[in-house]
Design a protein around this motif. Structure first.
Motif, PDB file in Angstrom:
ATOM      1  N   ALA A  87     110.145   0.374  62.527  1.00 46.29           N
ATOM      2  CA  ALA A  87     111.541   0.400  62.099  1.00 46.29           C
ATOM      3  C   ALA A  87     112.217  -0.937  62.356  1.00 46.29           C
ATOM      4  O   ALA A  87     112.991  -1.436  61.536  1.00 46.29           O
ATOM      5  CB  ALA A  87     112.282   1.524  62.820  1.00 46.29           C
ATOM      6  N   ARG A  88     111.909  -1.528  63.480  1.00 47.39           N
ATOM      7  CA  ARG A  88     112.511  -2.811  63.827  1.00 47.39           C
ATOM      8  C   ARG A  88     112.066  -3.892  62.837  1.00 47.39           C
ATOM      9  O   ARG A  88     112.824  -4.807  62.520  1.00 47.39           O
ATOM     10  CB  ARG A  88     112.105  -3.184  65.256  1.00 47.39           C
ATOM     11  CG  ARG A  88     112.873  -4.333  65.856  1.00 47.39           C
ATOM     12  CD  ARG A  88     112.839  -4.286  67.368  1.00 47.39           C
ATOM     13  NE  ARG A  88     111.506  -4.043  67.923  1.00 47.39           N
ATOM     14  CZ  ARG A  88     111.300  -3.696  69.186  1.00 47.39           C
ATOM     15  NH1 ARG A  88     112.315  -3.522  70.006  1.00 47.39           N
ATOM     16  NH2 ARG A  88     110.081  -3.514  69.622  1.00 47.39           N
ATOM     17  N   MET A  95     123.246  -0.856  60.624  1.00 48.59           N
ATOM     18  CA  MET A  95     122.731   0.454  61.037  1.00 48.59           C
ATOM     19  C   MET A  95     121.194   0.433  61.068  1.00 48.59           C
ATOM     20  O   MET A  95     120.574  -0.205  60.227  1.00 48.59           O
ATOM     21  CB  MET A  95     123.199   1.531  60.066  1.00 48.59           C
ATOM     22  CG  MET A  95     124.694   1.802  60.104  1.00 48.59           C
ATOM     23  SD  MET A  95     125.170   2.667  61.623  1.00 48.59           S
ATOM     24  CE  MET A  95     124.444   4.278  61.328  1.00 48.59           C
ATOM     25  N   PRO A  96     120.596   1.128  62.036  1.00 47.22           N
ATOM     26  CA  PRO A  96     119.124   1.151  62.106  1.00 47.22           C
ATOM     27  C   PRO A  96     118.524   2.001  61.005  1.00 47.22           C
ATOM     28  O   PRO A  96     119.194   2.877  60.440  1.00 47.22           O
ATOM     29  CB  PRO A  96     118.865   1.776  63.489  1.00 47.22           C
ATOM     30  CG  PRO A  96     120.082   2.584  63.779  1.00 47.22           C
ATOM     31  CD  PRO A  96     121.223   1.840  63.151  1.00 47.22           C
ATOM     32  N   PRO A  97     117.263   1.768  60.674  1.00 41.63           N
ATOM     33  CA  PRO A  97     116.575   2.594  59.687  1.00 41.63           C
ATOM     34  C   PRO A  97     116.535   4.060  60.105  1.00 41.63           C
ATOM     35  O   PRO A  97     116.698   4.398  61.280  1.00 41.63           O
ATOM     36  CB  PRO A  97     115.170   1.990  59.646  1.00 41.63           C
ATOM     37  CG  PRO A  97     115.334   0.594  60.133  1.00 41.63           C
ATOM     38  CD  PRO A  97     116.418   0.663  61.164  1.00 41.63           C
ATOM     39  N   ASP A 141     119.234   1.163  54.715  1.00 38.37           N
ATOM     40  CA  ASP A 141     118.585   1.494  53.450  1.00 38.37           C
ATOM     41  C   ASP A 141     117.086   1.703  53.622  1.00 38.37           C
ATOM     42  O   ASP A 141     116.398   2.082  52.685  1.00 38.37           O
ATOM     43  CB  ASP A 141     118.813   0.383  52.416  1.00 38.37           C
ATOM     44  CG  ASP A 141     120.200   0.463  51.785  1.00 38.37           C
ATOM     45  OD1 ASP A 141     120.764   1.578  51.785  1.00 38.37           O
ATOM     46  OD2 ASP A 141     120.706  -0.558  51.330  1.00 38.37           O
ATOM     47  N   ALA A 142     116.580   1.433  54.821  1.00 40.00           N
ATOM     48  CA  ALA A 142     115.163   1.616  55.110  1.00 40.00           C
ATOM     49  C   ALA A 142     114.920   3.040  55.611  1.00 40.00           C
ATOM     50  O   ALA A 142     115.644   3.535  56.485  1.00 40.00           O
ATOM     51  CB  ALA A 142     114.689   0.601  56.140  1.00 40.00           C
ATOM     52  N   HIS A 143     113.899   3.674  55.058  1.00 39.76           N
ATOM     53  CA  HIS A 143     113.583   5.050  55.428  1.00 39.76           C
ATOM     54  C   HIS A 143     112.095   5.152  55.719  1.00 39.76           C
ATOM     55  O   HIS A 143     111.267   4.828  54.869  1.00 39.76           O
ATOM     56  CB  HIS A 143     113.974   6.012  54.310  1.00 39.76           C
ATOM     57  CG  HIS A 143     115.451   6.057  54.067  1.00 39.76           C
ATOM     58  ND1 HIS A 143     116.264   7.028  54.602  1.00 39.76           N
ATOM     59  CD2 HIS A 143     116.264   5.222  53.361  1.00 39.76           C
ATOM     60  CE1 HIS A 143     117.518   6.803  54.237  1.00 39.76           C
ATOM     61  NE2 HIS A 143     117.543   5.721  53.480  1.00 39.76           N
ATOM     62  N   LYS A 153     117.513   8.647  64.095  1.00 38.57           N
ATOM     63  CA  LYS A 153     117.626   7.209  64.316  1.00 38.57           C
ATOM     64  C   LYS A 153     117.293   6.931  65.776  1.00 38.57           C
ATOM     65  O   LYS A 153     117.491   7.790  66.642  1.00 38.57           O
ATOM     66  CB  LYS A 153     119.031   6.699  63.972  1.00 38.57           C
ATOM     67  CG  LYS A 153     119.322   6.724  62.468  1.00 38.57           C
ATOM     68  CD  LYS A 153     120.673   6.121  62.149  1.00 38.57           C
ATOM     69  CE  LYS A 153     120.980   6.210  60.652  1.00 38.57           C
ATOM     70  NZ  LYS A 153     120.165   5.300  59.844  1.00 38.57           N
ATOM     71  N   PHE A 154     116.780   5.730  66.023  1.00 35.60           N
ATOM     72  CA  PHE A 154     116.467   5.355  67.396  1.00 35.60           C
ATOM     73  C   PHE A 154     117.743   5.028  68.152  1.00 35.60           C
ATOM     74  O   PHE A 154     118.627   4.341  67.639  1.00 35.60           O
ATOM     75  CB  PHE A 154     115.512   4.167  67.424  1.00 35.60           C
ATOM     76  CG  PHE A 154     114.080   4.551  67.185  1.00 35.60           C
ATOM     77  CD1 PHE A 154     113.353   5.204  68.173  1.00 35.60           C
ATOM     78  CD2 PHE A 154     113.466   4.294  65.976  1.00 35.60           C
ATOM     79  CE1 PHE A 154     112.044   5.593  67.955  1.00 35.60           C
ATOM     80  CE2 PHE A 154     112.155   4.668  65.745  1.00 35.60           C
ATOM     81  CZ  PHE A 154     111.441   5.316  66.739  1.00 35.60           C
TER      82      PHE A 154
END
Length: 242
Positions: free
Chosen positions: A150-151, A1-3, A160-162, A195-196
């Motif tokens: 984000a990437r 999942m993306p940040p 888990d990245a915010h 999210k992107f």
């Protein structure tokens, strides 16, 4: 999942009281400071913030610091800085929306990272001009920068990245673009999560943001919760509009 990208409007500032747009680069009010502290106490992902990004105006930097740096232990405070992005500044040419020169902001080194700021960031010319075509270009560029950030953490930390982004009421509407414009103005110190749509795309026009179901739930409650099918339709609509 993306940040996840959490977009925050600054706390109440001096110009918000009575809408006095002639106050130069106003500070957050006492009430706004309380709003910031309350946000810092309730934000659920404080330990997982990988990037803290803000407009370089005084009220947004104060909000970022009071809400997302002050609440963490001293050791963590030294590791967390605010990345100033001129692209996130407010839209008008009124004194309240004109920030400090780069040389003055550079004096805040230690907690404010001005490495991405251009010397002309506060002159309201070029891409920073107070005209809608330039504001839209600036919002697109801001989304591209945020997508790159984000990437950069996606492969290591995934969902888990915010990333926290602190900006302004009017500019946020351009930043989030469709479809969330119809969902209304952000309140002071309100945050919504996104999210992107296309995290790994290269075209700036595909750097669209879609609000998460969890964020939608916070604002509208379970009776208005989007179904998974509706969420998928929203993503498809965003992709087809680029």
């Amino acid at each position: 999942m993306p940040p996840t990208i959490h977009i925050v409007r600054h706390g109440e500032a001096e110009h918000n009281v009575g809408y006095n747009v002639q106050i130069p680069d106003p500070s957050v009010t006492t009430k706004g400071m309380t709003q910031c502290h309350e946000l810092g106490q309730t934000f659920p992902h404080m330990d997982r913030i990988t990037h803290l990004v803000a407009s370089p105006l005084r009220r947004t930097v104060q909000t970022a610091h009071w809400a997302f740096i002050d609440p963490v232990p001293a050791a963590q405070q030294q590791q967390r800085s605010i990345l100033a992005l001129g692209e996130l500044q407010e839209c008008s040419r009124y004194p309240c929306d004109i920030g400090q020169p780069l040389a003055k902001l550079a004096q805040c080194a230690g907690f404010l990272d001005v490495s991405r700021l251009e010397p002309s960031w506060n002159l309201k010319t070029g891409i920073y001009a107070a005209a809608e075509p330039e504001i839209k270009k600036r919002a697109e560029r801001a989304r591209t920068i945020l997508r790159d950030l984000a990437r950069g953490v996606a492969d290591q930390e995934g969902d888990d990245a915010h990333l926290v982004v602190v900006s302004h009421g009017t500019f946020i509407q351009y930043l989030i673009d469709r479809p969330d414009l119809r969902y209304g103005h952000f309140h002071n110190c309100e945050y919504r999560s996104y999210k992107f749509v296309d995290l790994y795309g290269e075209d700036p026009k595909t750097a669209g943001l879609v609000e998460t179901n969890e964020s939608f739930y916070r604002r509208y409650g379970p009776l208005n919760m989007r179904t998974p099918e509706e969420a998928d339709d929203l993503i498809l609509a965003e992709r087809s509009s680029t």
